[in-house]
Each structure stands twice: as C-alpha cells, then as structure tokens.
Design an enzyme around this catalytic site. Structure first.
Site, mmCIF file in Angstrom:
data_model
loop_
_atom_site.group_PDB
_atom_site.id
_atom_site.type_symbol
_atom_site.label_atom_id
_atom_site.label_comp_id
_atom_site.label_asym_id
_atom_site.label_seq_id
_atom_site.Cartn_x
_atom_site.Cartn_y
_atom_site.Cartn_z
ATOM 1 C CE LYS A 146 -2.974 0.728 3.559
ATOM 2 N NZ LYS A 146 -2.793 2.059 4.165
ATOM 3 C CB SER A 147 3.839 2.286 1.956
ATOM 4 O OG SER A 147 3.272 2.205 3.238
ATOM 5 N NE ARG A 153 6.136 6.526 0.809
ATOM 6 C CZ ARG A 153 5.250 6.303 1.789
ATOM 7 N NH1 ARG A 153 4.149 5.608 1.567
ATOM 8 N NH2 ARG A 153 5.457 6.773 3.014
ATOM 9 N N GLY A 208 -5.308 7.808 5.630
ATOM 10 C CA GLY A 208 -4.395 8.753 6.266
ATOM 11 C C GLY A 208 -3.168 9.010 5.407
ATOM 12 C CB SER A 262 4.920 9.856 11.733
ATOM 13 O OG SER A 262 4.065 9.929 10.609
ATOM 14 C CD GLN A 272 0.383 8.170 7.445
ATOM 15 O OE1 GLN A 272 -0.136 8.937 8.246
ATOM 16 N NE2 GLN A 272 -0.244 7.112 6.961
ATOM 17 C CG ASP A 284 0.257 -0.050 9.463
ATOM 18 O OD1 ASP A 284 -0.087 0.778 10.327
ATOM 19 O OD2 ASP A 284 0.618 0.278 8.315
ATOM 20 N NE ARG A 314 -2.909 -1.966 8.338
ATOM 21 C CZ ARG A 314 -2.638 -2.403 7.105
ATOM 22 N NH1 ARG A 314 -2.807 -3.664 6.787
ATOM 23 N NH2 ARG A 314 -2.194 -1.574 6.180
HETATM 24 C C1 S3P Z 1 2.469 4.712 6.253
HETATM 25 C C2 S3P Z 1 3.043 4.990 7.448
HETATM 26 C C3 S3P Z 1 2.511 4.530 8.739
HETATM 27 C C4 S3P Z 1 1.473 3.421 8.575
HETATM 28 C C5 S3P Z 1 0.518 3.694 7.455
HETATM 29 C C6 S3P Z 1 1.257 3.863 6.145
HETATM 30 C C7 S3P Z 1 3.089 5.228 5.017
HETATM 31 O O1 S3P Z 1 1.914 5.615 9.404
HETATM 32 O O2 S3P Z 1 0.758 3.239 9.786
HETATM 33 O O3 S3P Z 1 -0.400 2.622 7.323
HETATM 34 O O4 S3P Z 1 2.774 4.739 3.921
HETATM 35 O O5 S3P Z 1 3.923 6.139 5.132
HETATM 36 P P1 S3P Z 1 2.793 6.581 10.353
HETATM 37 O O6 S3P Z 1 3.966 6.949 9.559
HETATM 38 O O7 S3P Z 1 1.945 7.760 10.664
HETATM 39 O O8 S3P Z 1 3.115 5.750 11.557
#
Ligand code: S3P
Length: 471
Positions: free
Chosen positions: A50-51, A55, A128, A201, A203, A353, A431
C-alpha cells in the site's frame, strides 16, 4: 491445493464485481461471522504494498512523461490517491493485462510544480497516507484544496503535518483539533526547513520531503527513530537529489528542490502488512502450511516476522530477491507452538500496522506477551489498543490494556472461545476486521465482525483468499 486456488480465483472475481467504491459512512454495514477453520494449506499471493502503491501514483503524477506500474494495490485508499492526482491534472489509467485481474497502471505526470487547482474537494476516504502525503505535495504548490474523508479519517490528528508544512509557508483552516475537513493553501515559493520529527512517522517525514520537491533549496528531515523508507528509496529512483546520512545515531535526510522527476517503470512487491494476516493464520491454525509468495521484506517493515520468530514461529524465507528496489522473498509458514514474549518497543515502527494481528497470535501463545511504547496505535484508523482489547476480550482472550500497550495471557495453543452472542466492533478499521477474522479461524464458536466493508481499503480480496484456503 489446485482446487483451493481455483476457489480463491472465483471468489476474487466475485469480489471484484462488487468492488465499486463504497462510502462507508452511508452504505449499510456488512457483518460476517468468521468460522473455525481446518488447516490452511497451499500457495497464495497478497496484493501490492500500500505504501509503495500510493507513492508510485504520486511520484508518477509529478514526473514528466509516462510511468508504468505493475502489481499496484487496487484498494480504496490507493484509488483515492489516484482520483486526487487525476483531479489535479495527471492521467492515471488502468490497463487490464489478463483475465486473472492483473493490470498495469499508466501514469502521465504533469511535472513538479505543475499540478492544477482541483475543482472539487479531494475525497480521501479512509486513507491517512493519501491525506498526509498529498498535504505535503500541495503545501509547495500555488493551489488551494479542501480535504475530506470518512468518519474514521475525520477523527485523526493532522496537526503533525500542519505544523511543519506551515513553517514552509502553507496555510491551513482545519476542523477542531486539527482534523478533516480542512482547507490547505499551498505556498509558492515555499521555504525550505530543517525539521526533527517529534513522532516516529513515515507519513510526516514523507509529507515534508514531498513538499521539499517544489521548494528551492535544501529541505532537511531529521529522524531520531527510523521509519519505513519507501519515500527515500522511490524519490531517489525517480531521480530526486536526496541523501541520507547518519549523524549521532539519527537519520538526516536532505532533498534538493526544485526537483525534476523522471518517469519510472515500477513493480510493486507484495504488502508485508497484508501478508501478516495469513502468516499469523498459518501459525495458529493446527496443521497449516502456507507459502506466501512475493512478500516485501524491507527491514523497516519486517518487525512482525522478527517477533513471531522470537515467539517460536516457523517462518522460512525462500528465493530471496529484489523487486522494485525492495528486498522480497517467498515465506513458508508452518503451524507452530508460540510462546509469549516481551516485544522490544524499538521494533514498533517496523511493525506499526501489524500489532492488531500480533495481539491475536499472542492470545494463542503459551504465557504472557507484553507490548509497550505503542501510543501511536491510538491514532490509527481506530484506537487500535482499545479496539483490540475489547475485541479479543469479547472472543475470550485475557487482555489488560495499558496507556501504551496491551498485556495478553495466551491460551497455550487452545482455541479461543470466540464470540457466539456478540459482534466485534471494527470502528471502520480494516486491520481490526481482518485480525478478528483470523482470530475466528482459531476459535471454537467463530468470531462475528460487525462490518467487513473497510477491508476493501487495503485488501479487497482478503475474504476471497481466506475462503479459498479455509475449509
Ligand atoms: C504509512 C506509514 C505509517 C502506517 C501507514 C502507512 C506510510 O503511518 O501506519 O499505514 O505509507 O507512510 P505513520 O507513519 O503515521 O506511523
């Protein structure tokens, strides 16, 4: 095994037909009871990471020319990112490759700095990652955009990105508590900053680096605790001038703007966070032996495998290789007698996660599992500490909730009781739904989950895969 694969394929096709995007706030909930299962045997593949999928689309949309992506996760979260990039001028198209659901995604980017003003609010759904990373992208563009999302996303804190992005010059009007819906007014030119992450984080780190793409000068992020590094790897892959240096034990990441990104051909490896559910399922259901192919094992994501091995889990890495610049292997997982452990809080970012499903494994282990340092779990798609404490307790597990973790007394391999008369509350959290589905497989009475719709945010074919394996 062949039959189980055919069954899974049919169920996947059925799931795809139903996979029109759902608005989880409006459509009726879809409850389901996950029944006890016989051994899980066979070979499966989980969808793309997913990440990396998010991107790929964002960076493809910011490169000039054609980016091609195979193995993209076609979950609702990633589709929200795709829709947003389209709304800002990029072309993002799905091209079917065969009748088994494989596709290539073709992205024609507009170039850093050339995104267009969206004509409607950007609907981030449950995601998010879409929200925080796109806030970063837009912070250094002369664009005003409104971000909206579902009830879960609208309860999550955005102050962690608003704060650094404001220092770069962006302006925000957010709902109470720095939440969605919010309006962002990007700054161009933006100001490069040096920012030490107050919370581990990826993110937040990524939002700042993405804002740095269209900011003249050097934007620096200092990361005291390493988090997933897909942004760094991929930005470099797309040709950005990005360096990482370790200074006094901290990662110092510098990106030079204004960047010109070059289009790429990307193969997205399987998502370790999705594989996690099947890894734990195979470990806790007696007689199981499961081969999970093509699982991404980037060290910043592989904490769960480390902890499950410490617990006595049999997880073998076969055919280690590199896919899309990431380490990947096939995982052979066999049912194992698990022991409780004290989980090192330093591992938390590399399995952030995966805690919900680790808690399920802990509930079936011999002895006590102690986790700590997990305050971040309270601000995910749900408060995952309290949601999992309630869900597992409802299924007969012995769980104590602390401010920053759970302590779980395992059954020593005995089935959990399950929840004959109650419904597990998933709080719009994919999840939690999938973790409790796995708990159901290893229970006496099964586990009823109040709503399976959120699963489509990250793993649309989860139920189909499970149904193809469980007997
Ligand atoms: C993610 C970072 C994580 C993770 C999210 C995906 C990402 O969050 O929990 O599911 O793709 O950068 P945090 O960086 O806020 O912990």
């Amino acid at each position: 095994m062949r039959q189980s694969q055919r069954g899974a394929r049919l169920a996947i096709a059925r799931a795809r037909c139903q996979s029109a995007r759902v608005n989880n706030d409006a459509a009726p909930a879809r409850p389901r009871r996950f029944l006890p299962s016989g051994p899980l045997r066979g070979t499966i593949r989980v969808p793309g990471d997913k990440s990396i999928s998010h991107r790929s689309i964002m960076l493809g949309a910011l490169a000039v020319g054609e980016t091609r992506v195979s193995g993209l996760l076609e979950g609702e979260d990633v589709l929200a990112t795709a829709a947003a990039m389209r709304a800002m001028g990029a072309s993002v198209l799905r091209q079917a490759q065969d009748d088994r659901g494989n596709a290539e995604w073709i992205i024609h980017g507009v170039g850093v700095g050339a995104l267009l003003q969206p004509q409607a609010p950007l609907d981030m759904g449950n995601s998010g990652t879409s929200t925080r990373l796109l806030m970063g992208v837009l912070a250094s563009h002369a664009i005003t955009a409104q971000f909206v999302g579902d009830a879960s996303l609208s309860s999550r804190p955005m102050g962690r990105v608003i704060e650094p992005l404001s220092r770069m010059g962006a302006a925000f009007e957010a709902s109470e508590g720095a939440r969605l819906p919010l309006t962002l007014r990007g700054a161009w030119p933006a100001v490069p900053i040096e920012y030490r992450l107050p919370v581990a984080s990826a993110q937040v780190k990524s939002a700042i680096l993405l804002a740095g793409l269209n900011t003249a000068g050097i934007t620096t992020v200092i990361e005291p605790v390493p988090t997933r590094d897909h942004s760094e790897r991929m930005l470099r892959g797309f040709g950005a001038d990005l360096t990482v240096e370790i200074v006094n034990g901290e990662r110092v990441i510098r990106i030079v703007g204004e960047a010109e990104l070059k289009p790429q051909t990307i193969e997205v490896p399987g998502d370790p966070s999705s594989a996690a559910f099947f890894i734990v399922a195979a470990l806790i259901v007696p007689g199981s032996e499961l081969l999970i192919e093509n699982v991404g094992l980037n060290p910043t994501r592989a904490g769960l495998v480390t902890v499950l091995r410490q617990m006595g889990g049999s997880i073998e890495e076969l055919n280690p290789r590199e896919v899309g610049g990431e380490p990947v292997a096939d995982l052979l997982v066999k049912h194992s007698a698990l022991r409780g452990v004290e989980v090192d809080p330093a591992l938390a970012p590399s399995m952030i996660d995966e805690f919900p499903v680790l808690f399920v494994a802990a509930a079936m282990a011999q002895g006590t599992t102690v986790t700590s340092g997990l305050e971040e779990l309270r601000v995910k798609e749900s408060d995952r500490l309290s949601a999992m404490a309630a869900a597992l307790t409802g299924a007969g597990a012995r769980v104590t909730e602390q401010a920053d973790g759970l302590t779980i007394e395992g059954t020593g391999g005995e089935q959990l009781r399950g929840s004959a008369n109650s419904r597990t509350k998933t709080h719009l959290d994919h999840r939690i739904a999938m973790s409790m589905a796995i708990a159901g497989l290893a229970s006496r009475d099964g586990v009823e989950v109040d709503d399976t719709r959120p699963i489509a945010t990250s793993f649309p074919m989860f139920e189909a895969l499970l149904d193809g394996l469980a007997s």
